[in-house]
Scaffold this motif. Sequence first.
Motif, short mmCIF file in Angstrom:
data_model
loop_
_atom_site.label_atom_id
_atom_site.label_comp_id
_atom_site.label_asym_id
_atom_site.label_seq_id
_atom_site.Cartn_x
_atom_site.Cartn_y
_atom_site.Cartn_z
N MET A 136 -4.30 10.37 -2.20
CA MET A 136 -4.97 11.37 -1.34
C MET A 136 -4.53 12.74 -1.81
SD MET A 136 -4.42 9.28 2.18
CE MET A 136 -3.12 8.33 1.42
N HIS B 230 0.85 -1.20 0.00
CA HIS B 230 0.00 0.00 0.00
C HIS B 230 0.88 1.24 0.00
CE1 HIS B 230 -3.86 2.01 0.74
NE2 HIS B 230 -3.22 2.80 1.59
N HIS C 298 -2.72 4.58 -3.24
CA HIS C 298 -3.85 5.30 -2.63
C HIS C 298 -3.59 6.80 -2.79
CE1 HIS C 298 -6.05 6.20 1.47
NE2 HIS C 298 -6.70 6.70 0.43
N ASP D 274 0.89 5.25 -0.01
CA ASP D 274 0.07 6.42 0.30
C ASP D 274 0.66 7.68 -0.32
OD1 ASP D 274 -2.08 5.47 2.04
OD2 ASP D 274 -0.45 4.86 3.37
N ASP E 54 -8.66 0.79 5.74
CA ASP E 54 -7.37 1.48 5.91
C ASP E 54 -7.45 2.43 7.09
OD1 ASP E 54 -4.94 2.76 5.56
OD2 ASP E 54 -5.47 3.70 3.64
ZN ZN Z 1 -3.77 4.51 2.69
#
Ligand code: ZN
Length: 222
Positions: free
Chosen positions: A67, A32, A65, A34, A174
Amino acid sequence: MIKVAPSILSADFARLGEHVRLVEEAGAELLHIDVMDGRFVPNITLGPAVVKALRPHSGLIFDVHLMIENPDLYVEDFAAAGADIITVHAESRTHLHRSLQMIRQTGRRAGLAYNPATPPAGLEYVLPLLDLVLVMTVNPGFGGQDFIPAMLPKIRRVAALLEAEKPEAWLQVDGGINNATAPEVARAGAGVLVAGSAVFGAADPAQAIKELKEAAGSGPGL
Ligand code: ZN
Ligand code: DX5
């Protein structure tokens, strides 16, 4: 089978390659990653260059992911860098359907994430484009936060919809996932557990991954 996605946010960035190999050998299925821009969330992390640098060192599914504001601008860059799954936030775009289409056009798998206060409204209309739904169990931005128990009904609701209409899609959670919360989210229907501090904050990250899987599989009703 529960899958674990260690989040490199909590890894030692000076030893990233080493940490990625370690979690791969320990049986993690995804990595994962981020990505934060200091605007969508109040923190800044990394970009496509880091994904590209890690790619030759790992066979893990790279789960990116995003953001960030306006993720459409970066979808192609992350796809070219070696992302396998690209997840965008429902809150980040007005034209979500188009964002998901863009991800699919790169040949990558598409994910859609919901912040804690966002209802998964409209999910049924984008299901044909989705490979993964991410229910955030903390407010995004930082590792090491406490799990928000009020997200359990949302996980159950999304799980029911996926089971009925898109059983092959993955339901990911998450934030605040550890040996105590893993059984609860697994029981609610989550199949992919992101874990940052529970893995990289542990004295033995490989053991932590095994324990998380065991904990997730040990919930009553499973
Ligand atoms: Zn995340
Ligand atoms: C939070 C990130 C998470 C974070 C989870 O904004 O999306 O992936 O790394 O960290 P833990 O598992 O420590 O809550």
